[in-house]
Design a protein around this motif. Structure first.
Motif, PDB file in Angstrom:
ATOM      1  N   PRO A  48       1.246  -1.231  -0.122  1.00 60.81           N
ATOM      2  CA  PRO A  48      -0.586  -0.163   0.120  1.00 60.81           C
ATOM      3  C   PRO A  48       0.490   1.304  -0.017  1.00 60.81           C
ATOM      4  CG  PRO A  48      -0.925  -1.361   1.420  1.00 60.81           C
ATOM      5  CD  PRO A  48       0.541  -2.607   1.450  1.00 60.81           C
ATOM      6  N   GLN A  52      -2.838   5.696   2.061  1.00 58.16           N
ATOM      7  CA  GLN A  52      -3.539   4.451   1.050  1.00 58.16           C
ATOM      8  C   GLN A  52      -3.927   4.144   2.556  1.00 58.16           C
ATOM      9  OE1 GLN A  52      -2.434   1.716  -1.655  1.00 58.16           O
ATOM     10  NE2 GLN A  52      -3.995   0.343  -1.224  1.00 58.16           N
ATOM     11  N   CYS A  54      -7.254   2.156   4.754  1.00 57.30           N
ATOM     12  CA  CYS A  54      -7.944   0.443   4.271  1.00 57.30           C
ATOM     13  C   CYS A  54      -9.493   0.673   5.142  1.00 57.30           C
ATOM     14  CB  CYS A  54      -8.099  -0.579   4.502  1.00 57.30           C
ATOM     15  SG  CYS A  54      -5.647  -0.228   3.364  1.00 57.30           S
ATOM     16  N   GLN A  55      -9.850   0.502   5.442  1.00 58.28           N
ATOM     17  CA  GLN A  55     -10.618   0.031   6.365  1.00 58.28           C
ATOM     18  C   GLN A  55     -10.703  -1.235   7.279  1.00 58.28           C
ATOM     19  OE1 GLN A  55     -14.307   1.033   4.524  1.00 58.28           O
ATOM     20  NE2 GLN A  55     -14.232   2.847   5.122  1.00 58.28           N
ATOM     21  N   ASP A  61     -11.837   3.754   9.365  1.00 56.43           N
ATOM     22  CA  ASP A  61     -10.735   3.639   8.511  1.00 56.43           C
ATOM     23  C   ASP A  61      -9.147   3.340   9.178  1.00 56.43           C
ATOM     24  OD1 ASP A  61     -12.203   4.504   6.709  1.00 56.43           O
ATOM     25  OD2 ASP A  61     -11.437   7.170   6.864  1.00 56.43           O
ATOM     26  N   CYS A  64      -3.722   1.914   6.298  1.00 61.11           N
ATOM     27  CA  CYS A  64      -2.734   0.383   6.506  1.00 61.11           C
ATOM     28  C   CYS A  64      -1.684   0.752   5.408  1.00 61.11           C
ATOM     29  CB  CYS A  64      -3.555  -0.174   5.537  1.00 61.11           C
ATOM     30  SG  CYS A  64      -4.372   0.762   3.945  1.00 61.11           S
ATOM     31  N   LEU A 139      -2.778  -7.132   5.931  1.00 63.94           N
ATOM     32  CA  LEU A 139      -3.662  -6.591   5.208  1.00 63.94           C
ATOM     33  C   LEU A 139      -5.312  -7.787   4.820  1.00 63.94           C
ATOM     34  CD1 LEU A 139      -0.912  -5.070   2.773  1.00 63.94           C
ATOM     35  CD2 LEU A 139      -2.100  -3.803   4.558  1.00 63.94           C
ATOM     36  N   PHE A 142      -8.069  -6.470   6.406  1.00 63.12           N
ATOM     37  CA  PHE A 142      -9.413  -5.675   6.256  1.00 63.12           C
ATOM     38  C   PHE A 142      -9.951  -5.771   5.053  1.00 63.12           C
ATOM     39  CE2 PHE A 142      -5.437  -5.355   9.204  1.00 63.12           C
ATOM     40  CZ  PHE A 142      -5.842  -4.356  10.599  1.00 63.12           C
ATOM     41  N   VAL A 144      -8.853  -3.966   2.107  1.00 63.89           N
ATOM     42  CA  VAL A 144      -7.950  -2.812   1.321  1.00 63.89           C
ATOM     43  C   VAL A 144      -8.505  -2.673  -0.345  1.00 63.89           C
ATOM     44  CG1 VAL A 144      -6.795  -5.279   1.369  1.00 63.89           C
ATOM     45  CG2 VAL A 144      -5.520  -2.532   0.812  1.00 63.89           C
ATOM     46  N   GLN A 145      -7.920  -2.075  -1.211  1.00 61.10           N
ATOM     47  CA  GLN A 145      -7.722  -1.762  -2.376  1.00 61.10           C
ATOM     48  C   GLN A 145      -6.506  -2.186  -2.721  1.00 61.10           C
ATOM     49  OE1 GLN A 145      -8.087   2.113  -3.813  1.00 61.10           O
ATOM     50  NE2 GLN A 145      -9.668   1.712  -5.591  1.00 61.10           N
TER      51      GLN A 145
END
Length: 216
Positions: A48, A52, A54-55, A61, A64, A139, A142, A144-145
Motif C-alpha cells: 500500500p 493509502q 483501508c478499513q 478507517d 494501512c 492486510l 482488512f 483493502v484496495q
C-alpha cells in the motif's frame, strides 16, 4: 541469476546472486528500501502507498500504508542486506530481490501480509500471498484496495489528497452534488478541481458551500 553448466553433462542450474547491492537497510515504505546508498524497489511485491487508507471489518478507517511500512521497519531496519539486481524502474531505482541473513525479504513481507505478490512482474510470491490470505494475516484482515488500483484511481482524482476530507463535491448536469464513502457512485466519481469541483471534510461543510447530498 547465475547460470552454471557442467562441462561433462549438459545440466544447468540457476543460482541466486546476492552481491550486486549490499549494505544496511533503511525502510522507505513496505516495498522500497535503501540498501546502503542505493534505492531499491523490492522485486515482485506491491505494498500500500503511504497515504493509502483501508478499513476494518467494522468500517473504521485504517492508515494501512503507514502500518505496513512500520511492520517492515520493525523487521528489517538496520539489518544487513544482500541484493541481486533484476532491473531498473522508470524512477531510476534498482529492482532487486534482497536477502537478510537467510531470509528473502520479499517472501517474508508477502507471507506476513504486509504487501501483495505483484504478479505482473513475477509469480515467485504467489503461494506466499495465498497462504497469508487464507490466514487473514496482515492486510488480508482488512478491506483493502490493491495498491495498483489505488494509484490508478488517485491519478484520476478519485482518491482524496487528504484522507480526512473524503467527501466528493461533484458538478454535473444535475447540479452540485456531494458523494460520501460507501455510496453506490462514490468510487466512480472523479473530482476535477479545474471545473470547480472540490473535496469536503463533512456533509455540513458541503451543504454550507451549496452542494446537496447524492441519492446513491
Amino acid at each position: 541469476m547465475l547460470r552454471i553448466c557442467s562441462a561433462l553433462v549438459l545440466i544447468c542450474v540457476s543460482l541466486p546472486v546476492w552481491a550486486d547491492v549490499s549494505g544496511h537497510v533503511r525502510v522507505i515504505d513496505a516495498d522500497t528500501i535503501d540498501v546502503g546508498s542505493t534505492r531499491v524497489r523490492l522485486h515482485a511485491i506491491d505494498a500500500p502507498e503511504q497515504d493509502q487508507i483501508c478499513q476494518t471489518e467494522h468500517g473504521v478507517d485504517f492508515a494501512c500504508g503507514v502500518w505496513a511500512s512500520a511492520q517492515v521497519a520493525d523487521r528489517f531496519e538496520g539489518r544487513y542486506a544482500r541484493c541481486g539486481q533484476k532491473d531498473t524502474d522508470r524512477y531510476g531505482r534498482v529492482v532487486a530481490a534482497c536477502q537478510v541473513g537467510d531470509v528473502d525479504m520479499g517472501q517474508e513481507i508477502v507471507s506476513q501480509g504486509w504487501a501483495f505478490a505483484y504478479r505482473r512482474y513475477g509469480m515467485v510470491y504467489d503461494l506466499d500471498e495465498k497462504s497469508a490470505y487464507v490466514a487473514d494475516r496482515g492486510l488480508h484482515g482488512f478491506l483493502v484496495q490493491s495498491p495498483a488500483q489505488f494509484r490508478q484511481t488517485r491519478a484520476k482524482g478519485r482518491i482524496p489528497p487528504d484522507p480526512f476530507c473524503r467527501i466528493k463535491g461533484n458538478i454535473s448536469k444535475n447540479g452540485r452534488i456531494f458523494h460520501v464513502p460507501g455510496q453506490e457512485l462514490y468510487e466512480r466519481t472523479g473530482i476535477n478541481t479545474a471545473k470547480g469541483e472540490r473535496w469536503f471534510c463533512s456533509p455540513a461543510e458541503a451543504r454550507a458551500a451549496g452542494w446537496r447530498a447524492a441519492r446513491r
